[in-house]
Design an enzyme around this catalytic site. Structure first.
Site, PDB file in Angstrom:
ATOM      1  N   ASP A  70       0.755  -1.209  -0.034  1.00 20.24           N
ATOM      2  CA  ASP A  70      -0.043  -0.032   0.052  1.00 20.24           C
ATOM      3  C   ASP A  70       0.795   1.067  -0.032  1.00 20.24           C
ATOM      4  O   ASP A  70       1.403   1.514   1.010  1.00 20.24           O
ATOM      5  CB  ASP A  70      -1.052   0.034   1.366  1.00 20.24           C
ATOM      6  CG  ASP A  70      -2.135   1.195   1.328  1.00 20.24           C
ATOM      7  OD1 ASP A  70      -1.806   2.068   0.440  1.00 20.24           O
ATOM      8  OD2 ASP A  70      -3.207   1.003   1.945  1.00 20.24           O
ATOM      9  N   ARG A  79      -0.062   4.400  -0.370  1.00 15.95           N
ATOM     10  CA  ARG A  79      -0.765   5.720  -0.372  1.00 15.95           C
ATOM     11  C   ARG A  79      -0.023   6.485   0.712  1.00 15.95           C
ATOM     12  O   ARG A  79       0.452   6.050   1.634  1.00 15.95           O
ATOM     13  CB  ARG A  79      -2.232   5.145   0.094  1.00 15.95           C
ATOM     14  CG  ARG A  79      -3.075   4.659  -1.069  1.00 15.95           C
ATOM     15  CD  ARG A  79      -4.240   4.327  -0.891  1.00 15.95           C
ATOM     16  NE  ARG A  79      -4.616   3.413   0.143  1.00 15.95           N
ATOM     17  CZ  ARG A  79      -5.571   2.588   0.569  1.00 15.95           C
ATOM     18  NH1 ARG A  79      -6.860   3.427  -0.112  1.00 15.95           N
ATOM     19  NH2 ARG A  79      -5.684   1.695   1.118  1.00 15.95           N
TER      20      ARG A  79
END
Ligand SMILES: [Zn+2]
EC number: 3.5.4.25
Length: 214
Positions: A134, A136
């Site tokens: 991930d 992000r």
């Protein structure tokens, strides 16, 4: 992660317009991020700057799910569900961050889908492509929320990492509001992987969240 010095703003507020939707007439606000030139959005409804906790969603762009009706993921359903909840309360904010494919970009997401068709799960596929599971980054949330005077949120999410990230930024997450979505034959394994490997909570109950507890 960002090359922007700490004393400089991460993004500029630019302008706004009315945005009628099937559920409410929001105000759409536009920002431009300095480091990348990416255009990020906030959809706002009601008086959110009065100090009361604000129903909020931090939604990362998923073109396939948000726009193309993909059933591989739950993004489109979560986006629609969040806007409906905000409309029902008559007050809230949705931040729309342009970090497609959990931060790896649209083309790489399609590469990852291709790997998933060969047997990898969503986490393994990202790792095989040389990315984090991930990628992000939520640091933009702080200046975006500050723009509207929002310091306390009731966050619509199933993702404890998102709660941790906002808490570390100094945003007070006073409550987690689950966003339940429909499982289907195409996203079932994806949702299971998010729960097993990324810690997503599929518990339908609203839970109070204490700082650092998740
Ligand atoms: Zn998606």
């Amino acid at each position: 992660m960002s090359a922007t010095p700490a004393n400089e703003p991460l993004l500029d507020y630019v302008t706004s317009c009315a945005l009628p939707t099937p559920w409410a007439q929001f105000t759409l606000h536009a920002f431009v991020e300095h480091a990348t030139g990416k255009e990020h959005l906030a959809m706002v409804l009601g008086d959110i700057g009065n100090g009361e906790p604000v129903l909020a969603r931090v939604h990362s762009e998923c073109l396939t799910g948000d726009v193309l009706f993909s059933q591989r993921c739950d993004c489109g359903a979560q986006l629609e569900g969040a806007l409906k909840k905000i409309a029902a309360e008559g007050r809230g904010i949705l931040l729309y961050l342009r970090q497609e494919g959990r931060g790896i970009g649209l083309v790489n997401k399609i590469r990852a889908y291709r790997l998933q068709e060969a047997g990898a799960d969503t986490v393994e596929a990202n790792l095989q492509l040389g990315f984090h599971a991930d990628a992000r980054n939520y640091e933009l949330c702080k200046p975006m929320l500050e723009q509207f005077g929002v310091r306390k949120v009731r966050l619509m999410t199933n993702n404890p990492r998102k709660i941790d990230a906002l808490t570390r930024l100094g945003i007070d997450v006073v409550e987690r509001v689950p966003l339940l979505v429909n499982r289907n034959a195409f996203n079932n394994n994806y949702l299971n992987t998010k729960a097993a490997k990324l810690g997503h909570m599929m518990n339908p109950l609203t839970e109070a969240v204490e700082d650092g507890q998740l």
